[in-house]
Design a protein around this motif. Structure first.
Motif, short mmCIF file in Angstrom:
data_model
loop_
_atom_site.label_atom_id
_atom_site.label_comp_id
_atom_site.label_asym_id
_atom_site.label_seq_id
_atom_site.Cartn_x
_atom_site.Cartn_y
_atom_site.Cartn_z
N MET A 1 4.27 13.86 -11.22
CA MET A 1 3.86 12.68 -10.46
C MET A 1 4.78 11.51 -10.80
SD MET A 1 1.53 13.97 -8.67
CE MET A 1 0.85 12.53 -7.87
N LYS A 2 5.90 11.45 -10.10
CA LYS A 2 6.87 10.39 -10.31
C LYS A 2 6.35 9.06 -9.75
CE LYS A 2 10.02 13.32 -11.86
NZ LYS A 2 9.33 14.61 -11.69
N HIS A 3 7.08 8.00 -10.01
CA HIS A 3 6.66 6.68 -9.54
C HIS A 3 6.52 6.65 -8.02
CE1 HIS A 3 6.31 2.33 -9.25
NE2 HIS A 3 7.36 2.29 -8.46
N HIS A 4 7.46 7.31 -7.32
CA HIS A 4 7.41 7.29 -5.86
C HIS A 4 6.17 8.01 -5.33
CE1 HIS A 4 8.52 11.50 -5.10
NE2 HIS A 4 9.32 11.40 -6.13
N SER A 5 5.63 8.97 -6.10
CA SER A 5 4.42 9.67 -5.68
C SER A 5 3.23 8.72 -5.65
CB SER A 5 4.12 10.84 -6.62
OG SER A 5 5.17 11.78 -6.62
N HIS A 6 3.15 7.87 -6.69
CA HIS A 6 2.06 6.90 -6.74
C HIS A 6 2.24 5.82 -5.66
CE1 HIS A 6 0.49 8.65 -10.41
NE2 HIS A 6 1.69 8.56 -10.97
N VAL A 7 3.47 5.38 -5.46
CA VAL A 7 3.74 4.38 -4.43
C VAL A 7 3.39 4.95 -3.06
CG1 VAL A 7 5.55 3.04 -3.27
CG2 VAL A 7 5.52 3.19 -5.77
N ASP A 8 3.77 6.20 -2.82
CA ASP A 8 3.49 6.85 -1.54
C ASP A 8 1.98 6.91 -1.29
OD1 ASP A 8 3.70 8.60 0.76
OD2 ASP A 8 3.18 10.24 -0.58
N ALA A 9 1.22 7.29 -2.31
CA ALA A 9 -0.23 7.36 -2.16
C ALA A 9 -0.81 5.99 -1.83
CB ALA A 9 -0.86 7.90 -3.44
N ASN A 10 -0.33 4.95 -2.50
CA ASN A 10 -0.85 3.60 -2.26
C ASN A 10 -0.47 3.10 -0.86
OD1 ASN A 10 -1.90 3.60 -4.84
ND2 ASN A 10 -0.17 2.51 -5.74
N ILE A 11 0.73 3.44 -0.41
CA ILE A 11 1.14 3.05 0.94
C ILE A 11 0.25 3.72 1.99
CG2 ILE A 11 2.97 3.27 2.67
CD1 ILE A 11 5.01 2.89 0.44
N ALA A 12 0.03 5.02 1.83
CA ALA A 12 -0.79 5.76 2.80
C ALA A 12 -2.21 5.22 2.83
CB ALA A 12 -0.79 7.24 2.45
N LEU A 13 -2.78 4.96 1.67
CA LEU A 13 -4.14 4.42 1.63
C LEU A 13 -4.19 3.03 2.24
CD1 LEU A 13 -5.26 5.59 -1.94
CD2 LEU A 13 -6.09 6.45 0.25
N SER A 14 -3.16 2.23 1.99
CA SER A 14 -3.11 0.88 2.57
C SER A 14 -3.00 0.93 4.09
CB SER A 14 -1.93 0.09 1.99
OG SER A 14 -2.05 -0.05 0.59
N LEU A 15 -2.25 1.91 4.60
CA LEU A 15 -2.14 2.07 6.05
C LEU A 15 -3.48 2.45 6.67
CD1 LEU A 15 1.29 3.91 6.38
CD2 LEU A 15 0.74 1.66 7.29
N ILE A 16 -4.21 3.33 5.99
CA ILE A 16 -5.53 3.72 6.49
C ILE A 16 -6.46 2.51 6.49
CG2 ILE A 16 -7.55 5.16 6.04
CD1 ILE A 16 -5.65 7.24 4.81
N PHE A 17 -6.40 1.71 5.43
CA PHE A 17 -7.24 0.51 5.38
C PHE A 17 -6.88 -0.45 6.52
CE2 PHE A 17 -8.10 -3.81 3.79
CZ PHE A 17 -9.47 -3.70 3.57
N PHE A 18 -5.59 -0.59 6.79
CA PHE A 18 -5.15 -1.45 7.89
C PHE A 18 -5.71 -0.94 9.23
CE2 PHE A 18 -2.04 -2.03 11.35
CZ PHE A 18 -2.01 -3.42 11.42
N LEU A 19 -5.69 0.37 9.41
CA LEU A 19 -6.21 0.95 10.66
C LEU A 19 -7.70 0.66 10.81
CD1 LEU A 19 -4.40 4.42 10.74
CD2 LEU A 19 -3.88 2.39 12.10
#
Length: 443
Positions: A142-160
């Protein structure tokens, strides 16, 4: 009319980009090998309804499992509204599915409620990821980009979810102020609409349009972001469950080439028979060295992986400090295919970068730590079979590299020489029972 043109352009761009992504993935699947015949469609449909739609495996952890299940079920309901938005955008209509009457009220009323539920749960998921430092969310893979990716996806869902509720809220206000009949029932947005009682008709209409465009463009962006994200499982989890290997968990697939050799040994005359015309076969690689040796199901598993870590959290090898992480193995397959696959498509299957899945991504130490207990496959919420790829990687080590651990080499030697795993000749096998009553003559 301008709105319809702009929408059509946005939709066309979305579909073109998505089609290009899918074509790239299809080309990568062509590099893989067959897995198993896809039959028993009745069983597959039942399994998909139970595991993918019913979320039975993820509900083994009741609290967090129910949170995830509610998000999934909510997405399925809200999907109907997304389809309606596409029709409205192209046709220039407003709430075109309203003719469904009470069915429309139930679906869109549920969607309105689910939008709030999902929004709250997504905030909880973000809080868990950012502040609670849950063990299974971490690991060497679980590299740094994996955590960033998860947070981006969750933030997009929240925006929707925010834009969906905003769209419904200002639709209610806009319709009332314009004297139009309100189509549908919106329990949550009706409450929010009461908070904006003093808004002007122009502002209500403008805010409705802003949220409408924000929501639909957010969906278009999210759809094209997902294939490059861990959240690709939003698309791939259902197909992955449907295409599960229906054999019992733990049943190891035999290698046809080895089976053929054994049959030849049992029928010596067949070994000297002339091969039929066109029967000559290329020498097959035993096991998996790199991604050109994996099956389409191995690759599908890697694309569908949610990286939730449930497999690793129940792995006895990992729990006792061994290097093995079933999640890492699956993620490595996707990572390696993403690195080497496009070059093989471009330059031919013989192209090599001097690296391999085995050795450069996954070490022998990781593989031999696996006890093939299948706890990871049992726990995976979308039926990924981690031991399948582990077994094939170990087959390469044993059959191509002759690099099995010493303990196994001793067993192989005993089988070859004595016909059994033990270091005794066949004549001496029953000596252990000489002094037991079962080996004494009967009076």
């Amino acid at each position: 009319m301008i709105k319809q043109i702009l929408f059509a352009v946005a939709l066309a761009v979305t579909l073109v980009v998505f089609a290009w992504t899918i074509s790239r993935l299809a080309a990568l699947f062509k590099l893989t090998k067959p897995a198993f015949p896809v039959t028993d469609f009745g069983k597959r449909i039942a399994l998909t309804l139970k595991v993918a739609f019913g979320q039975t495996k993820i509900l083994r952890r009741p609290v967090v499992g129910m949170m995830h299940a509610l998000v999934w079920w909510g997405f399925l309901v809200i999907l109907v509204g997304s389809i309606e938005m596409v029709i409205d955008g192209l046709a220039g209509t407003e709430r075109v599915l309203g003719f469904l009457g009470i069915v429309y009220d139930v679906i869109f009323g549920s969607g309105d409620i689910f939008a709030l539920i999902i929004g709250v749960l997504i905030m909880a998921f973000l809080f868990r990821r950012i502040f609670m430092h849950i063990k299974r969310f971490n690991g060497v893979e679980m590299k740094h980009h994996s955590h960033v990716d998860a947070n981006i996806a969750l933030s997009l869902i929240f925006f929707l979810m925010v834009t969906l509720l905003g769209m419904n809220t200002f639709y209610i206000l806009d319709a009332k102020m314009a004297g139009h009949e309100l189509v549908g029932i919106y329990p949550v947005s009706q409450v929010f609409a009461g908070w904006f009682g003093g808004i002007s008709p122009q502002s209500a209409h403008l805010l409705h349009e802003i949220n409408w465009w924000g929501h639909i463009l957010g969906i278009f962006f999210f759809a094209n972001y997902l294939p490059y994200s861990k959240h690709f499982h939003v698309f791939m989890s259902v197909p992955n469950v449907f295409l599960s290997n229906l054999a019992p968990i733990g049943k190891m697939k035999t290698m046809e080439s080895i089976t053929k050799e054994v049959k030849l040994m049992m029928d010596p005359e067949a070994a000297f028979a002339e091969p039929a015309e066109g029967e000559e076969e290329a020498v097959e690689r035993f096991g998996v060295l790199d991604i050109e040796d994996i099956t389409w199901k191995n690759y599908l598993d890697s694309l569908a992986c949610t990286q939730c870590g449930r497999c690793t959290s129940v792995c006895p090898a990992n729990l006792t400090g061994k290097l093995l992480s079933p999640r890492k193995v699956v993620m490595n397959v996707r990572e390696r295919m993403g690195e080497k696959g496009p070059q093989m498509v471009k330059n031919g299957k013989e192209w090599s970068d001097g690296k391999a899945l085995l050795g450069d991504y996954i070490t022998a130490e990781e593989l031999w730590a696996c006890t093939t207990c299948n706890a990871c496959a049992q726990e995976c919420p979308i039926n990924i079979n981690q031991p399948a790829i582990i077994l094939d990687l170990r087959r390469y080590i044993v059959m191509e590299q002759s690099a099995a651990p010493g303990e196994l080499n001793q067993i192989f030697s005993n089988i070859e020489n004595n016909g059994a795993p033990w270091q005794f000749s066949q004549e001496d096998r029953m000596q252990w029972a000489d002094e037991l009553y079962m080996n004494q003559p009967v009076n």
